[in-house]
Scaffold this motif. Structure first.
Motif, PDB file in Angstrom:
ATOM      1  N   GLY A  45       0.754  -1.245   0.000  1.00  0.00           N
ATOM      2  CA  GLY A  45       0.000   0.000   0.000  1.00  0.00           C
ATOM      3  C   GLY A  45       0.781   1.290   0.000  1.00  0.00           C
ATOM      4  O   GLY A  45       0.216   2.348   0.263  1.00  0.00           O
ATOM      5  N   SER A  47       1.729   4.299  -1.539  1.00  0.00           N
ATOM      6  CA  SER A  47       1.272   5.011  -2.736  1.00  0.00           C
ATOM      7  C   SER A  47       2.412   5.709  -3.477  1.00  0.00           C
ATOM      8  O   SER A  47       2.378   5.828  -4.699  1.00  0.00           O
ATOM      9  N   LYS A  50       4.044   3.075  -5.630  1.00  0.00           N
ATOM     10  CA  LYS A  50       3.141   2.760  -6.732  1.00  0.00           C
ATOM     11  C   LYS A  50       3.189   3.856  -7.800  1.00  0.00           C
ATOM     12  O   LYS A  50       3.318   3.575  -8.987  1.00  0.00           O
ATOM     13  N   ASP A  51       3.113   5.116  -7.370  1.00  0.00           N
ATOM     14  CA  ASP A  51       3.158   6.243  -8.308  1.00  0.00           C
ATOM     15  C   ASP A  51       4.479   6.266  -9.074  1.00  0.00           C
ATOM     16  O   ASP A  51       4.503   6.508 -10.281  1.00  0.00           O
TER      17      ASP A  51
END
Length: 124
Positions: A45, A47, A50-51
């Motif tokens: 999780g 972010s 991930k970005d």
């Protein structure tokens, strides 16, 4: 549940959910410490991780993939040409699999998520 024997996967690995150790891997599919940490961050999780992967690509076993999907239910899917990788996490492990050009993304994702479901049921 079998990963390589499924016919959907030509190489794979199982790593710790922390991304700090390899539990099993195909001989031609070795993930670096940084690659494992990135996968672990995305699948738990983070972010920002991930970005960054969506913007710069995701490296797995030395190959750059374009991240196409990263969600909690089906994990990660990324492509490099017609070859792709899928990864998902169980409680303690991350399953990563590469598929050849001849196999579409769907069956690989089903194989990976099926194995992670099995691992969860076994307490892993």
């Amino acid at each position: 549940m079998i990963l390589i024997g499924s016919g959907n996967v030509d190489a794979g690995a199982i790593i710790s959910v922390a991304g700090d150790s390899v539990w099993a891997a195909s001989s031609d599919f070795q993930l670096s410490a940084a690659e494992m940490k990135t996968l672990a961050a995305i699948l738990t999780g983070d972010s920002a991780a991930k970005d960054k992967a969506f913007g710069e690509g995701l490296y797995v076993a030395g190959t750059r993939y374009v991240l196409a999907k990263a969600d909690d239910e089906e994990g990660v899917y990324a492509r490099s040409g017609r070859i792709g990788i899928a990864a998902a996490k169980s409680t303690q492990a991350i399953v990563v699999a590469r598929h050849p050009e001849t196999v579409p993304a769907g069956p690989v994702t089903v194989t990976v998520t099926g194995l992670t479901k099995y691992l969860k049921e076994q307490g892993y």
